[in-house]
Design a protein around this motif. Structure first.
Motif, PDB file in Angstrom:
ATOM      1  N   GLY A  82     -10.565   3.558  -5.834  1.00 17.67           N
ATOM      2  CA  GLY A  82     -11.286   4.332  -4.896  1.00 17.67           C
ATOM      3  C   GLY A  82     -10.853   5.846  -5.005  1.00 17.67           C
ATOM      4  O   GLY A  82     -11.810   6.826  -5.029  1.00 17.67           O
ATOM      5  N   LEU A  83      -9.423   6.276  -4.500  1.00 18.02           N
ATOM      6  CA  LEU A  83      -9.119   7.516  -4.619  1.00 18.02           C
ATOM      7  C   LEU A  83      -9.362   8.323  -5.935  1.00 18.02           C
ATOM      8  O   LEU A  83      -9.890   9.364  -5.990  1.00 18.02           O
ATOM      9  CB  LEU A  83      -7.799   7.642  -4.369  1.00 18.02           C
ATOM     10  N   SER A  84      -9.146   7.476  -6.979  1.00 17.85           N
ATOM     11  CA  SER A  84      -9.315   8.188  -8.357  1.00 17.85           C
ATOM     12  C   SER A  84     -10.706   8.552  -8.648  1.00 17.85           C
ATOM     13  O   SER A  84     -10.920   9.596  -9.319  1.00 17.85           O
ATOM     14  CB  SER A  84      -8.778   7.370  -9.393  1.00 17.85           C
ATOM     15  N   GLU A  85     -11.684   7.473  -8.344  1.00 15.35           N
ATOM     16  CA  GLU A  85     -12.971   7.830  -8.915  1.00 15.35           C
ATOM     17  C   GLU A  85     -13.802   9.094  -8.290  1.00 15.35           C
ATOM     18  O   GLU A  85     -14.558   9.697  -8.875  1.00 15.35           O
ATOM     19  CB  GLU A  85     -13.598   6.331  -8.553  1.00 15.35           C
ATOM     20  N   GLY A  86     -13.520   9.022  -6.700  1.00 16.77           N
ATOM     21  CA  GLY A  86     -13.945  10.028  -5.949  1.00 16.77           C
ATOM     22  C   GLY A  86     -13.418  11.555  -6.517  1.00 16.77           C
ATOM     23  O   GLY A  86     -14.269  12.694  -6.654  1.00 16.77           O
ATOM     24  N   LEU A  87     -12.213  11.467  -6.714  1.00 21.88           N
ATOM     25  CA  LEU A  87     -11.451  12.840  -6.832  1.00 21.88           C
ATOM     26  C   LEU A  87     -11.797  13.135  -8.315  1.00 21.88           C
ATOM     27  O   LEU A  87     -11.814  14.212  -8.800  1.00 21.88           O
ATOM     28  CB  LEU A  87     -10.104  12.397  -6.926  1.00 21.88           C
ATOM     29  N   HIS A  88     -12.098  12.138  -9.346  1.00 25.81           N
ATOM     30  CA  HIS A  88     -12.481  12.722 -10.720  1.00 25.81           C
ATOM     31  C   HIS A  88     -13.705  13.705 -10.743  1.00 25.81           C
ATOM     32  O   HIS A  88     -13.903  14.419 -11.589  1.00 25.81           O
ATOM     33  CB  HIS A  88     -12.855  11.230 -11.410  1.00 25.81           C
ATOM     34  N   TYR A  89     -14.561  13.216  -9.758  1.00 25.99           N
ATOM     35  CA  TYR A  89     -15.898  14.188  -9.736  1.00 25.99           C
ATOM     36  C   TYR A  89     -15.697  15.232  -9.057  1.00 25.99           C
ATOM     37  O   TYR A  89     -16.225  16.410  -9.302  1.00 25.99           O
ATOM     38  CB  TYR A  89     -17.253  13.104  -9.500  1.00 25.99           C
ATOM     39  N   GLU A  90     -14.897  15.189  -7.753  1.00 22.90           N
ATOM     40  CA  GLU A  90     -14.804  16.172  -6.975  1.00 22.90           C
ATOM     41  C   GLU A  90     -13.805  17.382  -7.560  1.00 22.90           C
ATOM     42  O   GLU A  90     -14.091  18.507  -7.243  1.00 22.90           O
ATOM     43  CB  GLU A  90     -14.204  15.609  -5.764  1.00 22.90           C
ATOM     44  N   LEU A  91     -12.939  17.089  -8.570  1.00 18.86           N
ATOM     45  CA  LEU A  91     -12.102  17.946  -9.018  1.00 18.86           C
ATOM     46  C   LEU A  91     -12.319  18.521 -10.211  1.00 18.86           C
ATOM     47  O   LEU A  91     -11.875  19.645 -10.589  1.00 18.86           O
ATOM     48  CB  LEU A  91     -10.742  17.472  -8.898  1.00 18.86           C
ATOM     49  N   PHE A 150       0.855  -1.098  -0.062  1.00 15.11           N
ATOM     50  CA  PHE A 150       0.073   0.110  -0.223  1.00 15.11           C
ATOM     51  C   PHE A 150       0.884   1.168  -0.083  1.00 15.11           C
ATOM     52  O   PHE A 150       0.370   2.326  -0.472  1.00 15.11           O
ATOM     53  CB  PHE A 150      -0.989  -0.126   1.141  1.00 15.11           C
ATOM     54  N   ASP A 151       2.081   1.172   0.531  1.00 18.79           N
ATOM     55  CA  ASP A 151       2.724   2.516   0.572  1.00 18.79           C
ATOM     56  C   ASP A 151       3.257   2.739  -0.864  1.00 18.79           C
ATOM     57  O   ASP A 151       3.175   3.955  -1.116  1.00 18.79           O
ATOM     58  CB  ASP A 151       4.315   2.056   1.299  1.00 18.79           C
ATOM     59  N   VAL A 152       3.521   1.801  -1.640  1.00 22.76           N
ATOM     60  CA  VAL A 152       3.997   1.831  -3.070  1.00 22.76           C
ATOM     61  C   VAL A 152       2.764   2.344  -3.999  1.00 22.76           C
ATOM     62  O   VAL A 152       2.762   3.196  -4.755  1.00 22.76           O
ATOM     63  CB  VAL A 152       4.837   0.910  -3.497  1.00 22.76           C
ATOM     64  N   ASN A 153       1.626   1.402  -3.774  1.00 25.44           N
ATOM     65  CA  ASN A 153       0.759   1.696  -4.808  1.00 25.44           C
ATOM     66  C   ASN A 153      -0.541   2.683  -4.550  1.00 25.44           C
ATOM     67  O   ASN A 153      -1.386   2.838  -5.294  1.00 25.44           O
ATOM     68  CB  ASN A 153       0.029   0.275  -4.995  1.00 25.44           C
ATOM     69  N   VAL A 154      -0.683   3.043  -3.270  1.00 27.59           N
ATOM     70  CA  VAL A 154      -1.603   3.987  -2.835  1.00 27.59           C
ATOM     71  C   VAL A 154      -1.068   5.024  -2.045  1.00 27.59           C
ATOM     72  O   VAL A 154      -1.389   6.331  -2.649  1.00 27.59           O
ATOM     73  CB  VAL A 154      -2.533   3.064  -1.861  1.00 27.59           C
ATOM     74  N   ILE A 155      -0.282   4.958  -0.903  1.00 26.13           N
ATOM     75  CA  ILE A 155       0.252   6.400  -0.382  1.00 26.13           C
ATOM     76  C   ILE A 155       1.248   7.281  -1.331  1.00 26.13           C
ATOM     77  O   ILE A 155       1.002   8.240  -1.246  1.00 26.13           O
ATOM     78  CB  ILE A 155       0.915   5.701   1.125  1.00 26.13           C
TER      79      ILE A 155
END
Length: 287
Positions: A161-170, A108-113
C-alpha cells in the motif's frame, strides 16, 4: 552505466546477501546493513565486508537513532543515496488468533515501519537530485492473504500500500518506487519463521490442524519441481536499477512456480487502478 550508491537492508543472508554481492560486482557502491555485527552475525558481516565495493553497517532497523546514524554516515561519505533496497523482513506462520497485539506490532515494526523510516530519510536527497530508486521487497503473499500467514501477509499488504501510492506520487519528481514480489524460495528466512505467542487457542483449531502440513508438503514439491534460485531476486534488483528512470514497472514478480497467479492479479488491479485515479482527477499521474 553510471555507478550508484546503493543501500540494502537485511544482507546477512538470503536475498539481501546475494543482492549486495551482485550489485557490488557491477561496480556500484553498496552499503549493506546487518544487525549485531559484533555478535551472532559477526562472521557474515566480516565475510561481506571483504567484498569489493561493499561497506557493512551495523544497523537495527527498528531503532530510529541507529538508522539515522547509518544514513548520516553514507551521506557524509557519498553525498547522496541513489538506490534504497528495503529487503529486510520477518515472517510469521500459524493460527492467526495465536498472534498477540505485541506479535503483530513486532511484525509491522520490521516489515512496514522500518522500510518507511528509511524511505522518509532518503527521500530528501533523492528529490533534491530529481532521481532515485526505492525497491521494496514484498511477497506474493502481499497480494493474496494466505491462511496461517495472515499477520505476515497483512504486513506485506501494508508495504504494498505504501509502495503503490508512492509510485505515482513520486514519479513526477524523478523518484521511482517499485515492488518485488518473490514467491517461495529456500532461504534462511524460512528457518526463522516466528509463531504467535498465545498458544492457548491452538487446540481449538484441531479441525484444520493438518492444513499447514499440506501447505509445507506442497511447497516442498514446488522446490523439487522448479528448483527456485534466490539469485533470481538479486537479478531482478539489478534489472530495476538498470532500467531508465520513469520506465520501471510498479511490480516485478519473481516466482517460477505460482508467479502467474500473482501476475494475473497485478495486471487486473493495474487496469482498475488507472480507472480509479482517472475518476478522482489524477490521470496525469498515470503518464
Amino acid at each position: 552505466m553510471s555507478k550508484k550508491v546503493v543501500l540494502i537492508t537485511g544482507t546477512n543472508s538470503g536475498f539481501g546477501w546475494l543482492t549486495a554481492r551482485s550489485v557490488a560486482a557491477l561496480g556500484h557502491k553498496v552499503y549493506a546493513t546487518i544487525r549485531d555485527t559484533e555478535g551472532k552475525n559477526s562472521d557474515k558481516a566480516k565475510a561481506l565486508a571483504q567484498v569489493e565495493n561493499v561497506t557493512v553497517l551495523d544497523v537495527s532497523l527498528t531503532d530510529e537513532t541507529s538508522v539515522k546514524k547509518a544514513i548520516d554516515t553514507i551521506i557524509a561519505k557519498e553525498g547522496t543515496i541513489d538506490v534504497l533496497v528495503n529487503n529486510a523482513g520477518a515472517a510469521m506462520f500459524g493460527v492467526a488468533e495465536s498472534s498477540t497485539t505485541g506479535d503483530v506490532q513486532r511484525m509491522f515494526d520490521v516489515n512496514v515501519i522500518a522500510p518507511w523510516r528509511l524511505i522518509k530519510l532518503v527521500l530528501p536527497f533523492m528529490r533534491k537530485q530529481a532521481e532515485g530508486l526505492i525497491i521494496n521487497v514484498s511477497s506474493g503473499w502481499g497480494r493474496f492473504s494466505v491462511p496461517f500467514s495472515v499477520v505476515y501477509g497483512a504486513s506485506k499488504f501494508a508495504l504494498e500500500g505504501l509502495s503503490e501510492g508512492l509510485h505515482y506520487e513520486l514519479r513526477p519528481l524523478g523518484v521511482d518506487v517499485v515492488i518485488i514480489q518473490p514467491g517461495a524460495f529456500p532461504t534462511e528466512m524460512s528457518q526463522k519463521i516466528q509463531v504467535g505467542s498465545d498458544t492457548s487457542v491452538v487446540d481449538d483449531y484441531k479441525a484444520i490442524a493438518d492444513v499447514p502440513n499440506k501447505m509445507f508438503t506442497a511447497i516442498g514439491q514446488i522446490f523439487e519441481t522448479t528448483n527456485p534460485d534466490p539469485q533470481d531476486v538479486a537479478e531482478a534488483v539489478i534489472n530495476l536499477i538498470n532500467l531508465p528512470k520513469g520506465q520501471r514497472p510498479l511490480r516485478t514478480v519473481v516466482d517460477p512456480a505460482t508467479g502467474e497467479f500473482i501476475k494475473t492479479a497485478n495486471d487486473a488491479v493495474k487496469v482498475e487502478y488507472a480507472k480509479a485515479l482517472t475518476a478522482f482527477g489524477m490521470e496525469e499521474l498515470l503518464a
